[in-house]
Design a protein around this motif. Structure first.
Motif, mmCIF file in Angstrom:
data_model
loop_
_atom_site.group_PDB
_atom_site.id
_atom_site.type_symbol
_atom_site.label_atom_id
_atom_site.label_comp_id
_atom_site.label_asym_id
_atom_site.label_seq_id
_atom_site.Cartn_x
_atom_site.Cartn_y
_atom_site.Cartn_z
ATOM 1 N N SER A 274 11.795 25.513 47.687
ATOM 2 C CA SER A 274 10.603 26.232 47.244
ATOM 3 C C SER A 274 10.528 27.599 47.915
ATOM 4 N N VAL A 275 9.641 28.428 47.386
ATOM 5 C CA VAL A 275 9.345 29.727 48.005
ATOM 6 C C VAL A 275 7.870 29.693 48.388
ATOM 7 N N ARG A 276 7.585 29.918 49.647
ATOM 8 C CA ARG A 276 6.189 29.888 50.112
ATOM 9 C C ARG A 276 5.940 31.094 51.009
ATOM 10 N N GLY A 277 4.675 31.456 51.128
ATOM 11 C CA GLY A 277 4.362 32.631 51.936
ATOM 12 C C GLY A 277 3.091 32.450 52.737
ATOM 13 N N ILE A 278 2.917 33.341 53.729
ATOM 14 C CA ILE A 278 1.634 33.422 54.439
ATOM 15 C C ILE A 278 1.168 34.875 54.418
ATOM 16 N N ASN A 279 -0.142 35.034 54.432
ATOM 17 C CA ASN A 279 -0.756 36.355 54.392
ATOM 18 C C ASN A 279 -1.371 36.647 55.756
ATOM 19 N N ALA A 280 -0.736 37.580 56.488
ATOM 20 C CA ALA A 280 -1.294 38.000 57.780
ATOM 21 C C ALA A 280 -2.261 39.147 57.501
ATOM 22 N N LYS A 281 -3.535 38.797 57.395
ATOM 23 C CA LYS A 281 -4.575 39.764 57.022
ATOM 24 C C LYS A 281 -4.617 40.941 57.988
ATOM 25 N N GLY A 282 -4.636 42.153 57.410
ATOM 26 C CA GLY A 282 -4.809 43.342 58.248
ATOM 27 C C GLY A 282 -3.582 43.758 59.037
ATOM 28 N N GLN A 283 -2.435 43.102 58.793
ATOM 29 C CA GLN A 283 -1.229 43.423 59.572
ATOM 30 C C GLN A 283 -0.224 44.279 58.780
ATOM 31 N N GLY A 284 -0.700 44.847 57.645
ATOM 32 C CA GLY A 284 0.195 45.623 56.780
ATOM 33 C C GLY A 284 0.835 46.811 57.472
ATOM 34 N N GLY A 285 0.169 47.321 58.490
ATOM 35 C CA GLY A 285 0.715 48.489 59.203
ATOM 36 C C GLY A 285 1.633 48.109 60.356
ATOM 37 N N MET A 286 2.041 46.852 60.432
ATOM 38 C CA MET A 286 2.898 46.409 61.546
ATOM 39 C C MET A 286 4.197 47.224 61.564
ATOM 40 N N PRO A 287 4.582 47.763 62.742
ATOM 41 C CA PRO A 287 5.809 48.573 62.798
ATOM 42 C C PRO A 287 7.040 47.741 62.423
ATOM 43 N N ARG A 288 8.023 48.410 61.854
ATOM 44 C CA ARG A 288 9.241 47.741 61.377
ATOM 45 C C ARG A 288 9.893 46.913 62.498
ATOM 46 N N LYS A 289 9.876 47.472 63.714
ATOM 47 C CA LYS A 289 10.496 46.783 64.862
ATOM 48 C C LYS A 289 9.872 45.405 65.083
ATOM 49 N N LYS A 290 8.556 45.371 64.946
ATOM 50 C CA LYS A 290 7.835 44.113 65.158
ATOM 51 C C LYS A 290 8.142 43.109 64.041
#
Length: 595
Positions: free
Chosen positions: A328-344
């Protein structure tokens, strides 16, 4: 020179004194926490397990010889002090329970002197754990550890009290037993009388508590020592303690009811926390689908979403391959974390790989609605839009996806969800979220052994309505098994046991036991079952883990008086140690050490 206690008797512990004792002559005994010499005025803090009291030696109100003697006191000297309790003349110490009183001494005896300890005896010690464990008897003097030990004692006492009132009998079961190789590795004890034969230390009292039900004791409990020779993690010890119980003539709801009331009592009386009853229940399947874990932490959301249908027709090979392989394909939504730096994000990807993922796909939605994604080029625009919609994605969100067999996807996202919650500081240790997880699978497939093994143990009762699948689709059969989960930790688990001979034989057959092998390993229990066995069920808590969570600690080592370290050794006593040749000869043993 050490002095004697003769002729004096302790009247109070240090922390038990209060303003109500003002004017009374008391005798306290304990350890010197510190002494401050101001020349003609000496303040000595004396500590015992109840707290600290300040003793004031002052010119004019105290004999000069006593002041001189007090000035010699050093940290960890053991003293006895007799004197009058008075309200403090100086500033009140708000941080101390006894901060508004002091003792004006008439007698001081030094009962024992101390060398300078290798680290200061203080709360929240910054000393390395290895050093503290080597001198554990000093570490255990620290007030925070003493509070943990007292809490543990209180939990055990209240448990005994509650279960006794509920009609349980406390019965001890043997520590030296026969080895049954199902489960973790046993600790073995060689027999001197029967050379070449071994006892095992119990991994739990499972078989004996079931026998006690056969013997008609109805309700049994024990605060039992258990032993497992397995590789250790932060919350594992080679020896640990269970609150173990078994009940006759009951079903799932009866066991859950008595345990909910036990937990409510413990949390009310020890922490002043009201546990809302009934505790919510969730099936194993729902827990896995929503949280990717059979011990979900429900203090925060960030639940898994199954997006298999939403990406079914896409050309992204990772999603496509997983679906074609029955995953299956499943996901989680980390609210408000869209700006997380690429490194992280890259760190999260490697974190996911540790849990078996081949990778981690992501969509980072910026605050302005623009999208950065690791797989956008493989997707049509409308496919991306419907995927974001399926995830409830909004501006500023970070969507993370795993695609693989269900077990891997659950493992990866279940662990990732907790890692993100830690990073986002969503976990509050003073919030207690309980959950029952029920209807576990009876069996799980073991790839190494290429057979089904019991998810709990071979005596777990299948749900009656699933018995028809035991031959045709064993993985579909659910068990009458239940775990009690607190803040993402399994603190206890149990099941209804099989008491029907036919079902038990069927279970052994599915697990690959021949009747001879079953008889050899569990013969005494199976024999007992031929003489009238009541329906019975039970549960066991990990006491160490329960107290760890109640005390808001991160490690069970902080709630065990003398714990072992990661390689199962004891830094204080140096156990395990080599033994003399003569002892080995008596046991008929020779030791070969691999080079």
């Amino acid at each position: 020179m050490a002095e004697s206690m003769q002729g004096i008797k302790r009247t109070h512990r240090c922390g038990e004194l209060s303003g109500a004792n003002a004017g009374q002559v008391v005798t306290v005994m304990g350890w010197v926490q510190k002494n401050r010499n101001k020349g003609g005025l000496v303040f000595v803090d004396v500590r015992d397990r109840s707290g600290i009291i300040q003793i004031v030696f002052e010119e004019g109100s105290t004999d000069a010889g006593l002041i001189e003697k007090a000035a010699k006191l050093r940290a960890e000297y053991v003293v006895a002090v007799t004197g009058k309790v008075e309200k403090r003349s100086g500033a009140v110490n708000e941080n101390l329970a006894t901060g508004d009183i002091e003792i004006i001494p008439s007698e001081l005896r030094i009962l024992s002197e101390s060398e300078t300890p290798p680290f200061p005896i203080e709360e929240n010690s910054r000393t390395k754990e290895e050093i503290r464990l080597k001198y554990r008897y000093l570490d255990l003097r620290r007030p925070d550890l003493q509070r943990n030990m007292m809490m543990r004692s209180q939990v055990a006492t209240l448990t005994r009290q509650f279960l006794a009132e509920e009609g349980f009998l406390e019965i001890e079961t043997p520590i030296l037993i026969g080895s049954t190789p199902e489960g973790a590795r046993d600790y073995l004890v060689p027999s001197r009388i029967h050379q070449g034969h071994f006892y095992a230390l119990p991994q739990s009292p499972q078989l004996f508590k079931q026998l006690l039900m056969c013997s008609g004791y109805d309700r049994y409990f024990q605060i039992a020592r258990c032993f497992r020779d397995e590789d250790l993690r932060a919350d594992r010890q080679p020896e640990f303690t269970q609150i173990d119980m078994e009940l006759s003539f009951v079903d799932v709801d009866d066991v859950i009811d008595v345990n909910e009331r036990l937990l409510a009592k413990l949390f009310r009386e020890v922490l002043g926390v009201e546990v809302q009853l009934p505790i919510p229940r969730m099936t194993w399947q729902e827990a896995m689908d929503r949280f990717g874990s059979d011990k979900p932490d429900t203090r925060f959301g960030m639940e898994l979403t199954d997006v298999t249908d939403a990406v079914k027709g896409c050309e992204f090979a990772v999603f496509k391959g997983a679906i074609e392989n029955g995953g299956s394909v499943r996901g989680i939504n980390a609210k408000g974390q869209g700006g997380m730096p690429r490194k992280k994000i890259d760190k999260l990807v490697s974190f996911a790989k540790d849990y078996g993922a081949k990778g981690l796909a992501y969509i980072a939605i910026q605050e302005d609605g623009t999208v950065k994604s690791s797989f956008a080029k493989f997707m049509k625009e409308e496919e991306m839009t419907s995927l974001v919609e399926a995830m409830g994605g909004e501006n500023g969100d970070l969507l993370l996806f795993a695609a693989d067999k269900n077990k891997v996807v659950w493992d990866v996202l279940g662990s990732l969800r907790l890692e993100l919650a830690r990073q986002m500081e969503l976990l509050d240790k003073s919030e207690y979220k309980f959950l029952w997880v029920t209807e576990f699978p009876l069996l799980e497939w073991n790839d190494e052994q290429e057979r089904y093994t019991a998810m709990h143990h071979p005596f777990t009762m299948p749900m009656e309505e699933d018995l028809e699948y035991i031959d045709t689709d064993p993985g579909r059969v659910r068990a009458k098994a239940y775990d009690i989960v607190l803040n993402g930790n399994e603190i206890g688990g149990g099941s209804v046991r099989i008491f029907n001979q036919e079902v038990q034989n069927k279970m052994f057959e599915v697990l690959g036991f021949t009747p001879e092998k079953a008889q050899e390993q569990f013969g005494f229990l199976l024999d007992a079952f031929r003489y009238g066995v009541p329906p019975h069920a039970g549960l066991a808590y990990g006491l160490d883990r329960l107290v760890m969570l109640m005390a808001k600690e991160d490690s069970i080592r902080d709630v065990i008086a003398f714990p072992k370290v990661k390689d199962a050794s004891d830094l204080m006593t140096d156990a395990p140690t080599a033994v003399e040749e003569k002892q080995l000869e008596e046991l008929g043993l020779a030791v070969t050490v691999e080079e």
